[in-house]
Design a protein around this motif. Sequence first.
Motif, short mmCIF file in Angstrom:
data_model
loop_
_atom_site.label_atom_id
_atom_site.label_comp_id
_atom_site.label_asym_id
_atom_site.label_seq_id
_atom_site.Cartn_x
_atom_site.Cartn_y
_atom_site.Cartn_z
N GLN A 72 0.87 -1.17 0.00
CA GLN A 72 0.00 0.00 0.00
C GLN A 72 0.91 1.23 0.00
O GLN A 72 1.78 1.37 0.84
CB GLN A 72 -0.92 0.01 1.23
N ALA A 73 0.70 2.11 -0.96
CA ALA A 73 1.60 3.24 -1.11
C ALA A 73 0.81 4.47 -1.53
O ALA A 73 -0.44 4.45 -1.58
CB ALA A 73 2.69 2.92 -2.13
N SER A 74 1.53 5.53 -1.83
CA SER A 74 0.94 6.77 -2.29
C SER A 74 1.40 7.06 -3.70
O SER A 74 2.55 6.76 -4.05
CB SER A 74 1.32 7.93 -1.36
N ALA A 75 0.53 7.62 -4.51
CA ALA A 75 0.90 7.99 -5.87
C ALA A 75 2.06 8.97 -5.83
O ALA A 75 1.99 10.00 -5.15
CB ALA A 75 -0.30 8.59 -6.60
N GLY A 76 3.13 8.63 -6.55
CA GLY A 76 4.34 9.44 -6.54
C GLY A 76 5.50 8.77 -5.83
O GLY A 76 6.64 9.19 -6.00
N ASP A 77 5.22 7.72 -5.04
CA ASP A 77 6.30 6.99 -4.37
C ASP A 77 7.06 6.14 -5.38
O ASP A 77 6.50 5.65 -6.37
CB ASP A 77 5.74 6.08 -3.28
N TYR A 78 8.33 5.91 -5.08
CA TYR A 78 9.14 4.94 -5.82
C TYR A 78 9.15 3.65 -5.00
O TYR A 78 9.57 3.65 -3.84
CB TYR A 78 10.57 5.45 -6.02
N LYS A 98 -3.69 -0.77 -8.35
CA LYS A 98 -5.10 -0.51 -8.07
C LYS A 98 -5.25 0.96 -7.72
O LYS A 98 -4.75 1.43 -6.70
CB LYS A 98 -5.59 -1.41 -6.93
N LEU A 99 -5.93 1.68 -8.59
CA LEU A 99 -6.03 3.13 -8.48
C LEU A 99 -7.15 3.55 -7.53
O LEU A 99 -8.09 2.77 -7.27
CB LEU A 99 -6.26 3.73 -9.87
N PRO A 100 -7.08 4.77 -7.02
CA PRO A 100 -8.17 5.27 -6.16
C PRO A 100 -9.48 5.43 -6.93
O PRO A 100 -9.51 5.31 -8.16
CB PRO A 100 -7.64 6.63 -5.67
N VAL A 172 4.88 6.20 -10.76
CA VAL A 172 4.08 6.95 -11.71
C VAL A 172 4.97 8.03 -12.31
O VAL A 172 5.74 8.69 -11.60
CB VAL A 172 2.84 7.57 -11.02
N VAL A 173 4.92 8.18 -13.60
CA VAL A 173 5.79 9.13 -14.29
C VAL A 173 5.05 10.36 -14.77
O VAL A 173 5.66 11.35 -15.18
CB VAL A 173 6.51 8.45 -15.49
N ASP A 174 3.73 10.34 -14.71
CA ASP A 174 2.95 11.49 -15.12
C ASP A 174 1.57 11.40 -14.51
O ASP A 174 0.85 10.40 -14.70
CB ASP A 174 2.86 11.55 -16.65
N LEU A 175 1.19 12.43 -13.74
CA LEU A 175 -0.16 12.53 -13.20
C LEU A 175 -0.38 13.96 -12.73
O LEU A 175 0.57 14.70 -12.47
CB LEU A 175 -0.40 11.54 -12.06
N PRO A 176 -1.62 14.39 -12.61
CA PRO A 176 -1.89 15.75 -12.13
C PRO A 176 -1.31 15.98 -10.74
O PRO A 176 -1.30 15.07 -9.90
CB PRO A 176 -3.42 15.82 -12.13
#
Length: 282
Positions: A72-78, A98-100, A172-176
Amino acid sequence: MARTPRRTRGVRHALTGALLAGLTLLTSAGPAVADDPSASASATEDTAGPTEAGTAFRTATALRQGQTGTAQASAGDYLYWVVPADAGQRPTVEATVKLPESAARRGASTWQVDVYDGLRRRQACMYGHQTRKAAADAATVELSCVLRPVRSWSEPWANDPLPGSYYIRLTVVDLPAADLGLPVGVEVKATMKEQGGAHDVDGALSEPLVPGVSVSSADEGDASAAPRTLPAGEPEDGWASGWWTDRWLWTVGGGVLAALAAVFGYSLTRGRGRPAGTPQGV
């Protein structure tokens, strides 16, 4: 005089049978290895793995071959995992994110999985979906990367995959910008396919490329202890599981067939001479 042709025919039948037996051995060598129940069972093994991921190469979470790791992680983590791969194996890395809920997201995102060897050299994928874009309403995104077969030895200037640890990095390499930090669930699995002697080379590393991995001692019940360095793991049957490969079958079988063909050719030409006891000049 009548025994010579009969004996020659017997030799020919025996050599023909031996040639057919040798060809059967060579053609059945490959399927015999592929149909091995133990090999199939180990290749399809999917056991529960660790439930967290590292955030750097030094803290990568160790996985066994065929094991599924979750986090379980946060978008933007490596996120980092490490898995062993031996000579003759072709690693395949599969990752599912698995996206929010779509209501919480502001737009599409692009995810990528990368694989590095023990020297932290990025290894190119033969094929697969290494980078994928997830729409704003997508629930999951699936990534994959199939590496080249691992070689037992390589030139220093080459970038060939070598036996040792392989690091999996997912991010993630690109997201708002507004979506940074949203919670995501991740599943990662690395499987190995045995390629056989077709990819063997003459040579071997003195040691596999297995750097140490820093592991927190908190998992062992000692939260106050400092992180310590452990090996990144190895295949279940050890590194370079042995000198035996199916190349030996082809080499020995080819030599036997060549010898039989030489004897067979000699028996064919030997009977064409002048019969014994025939007077000269006849």
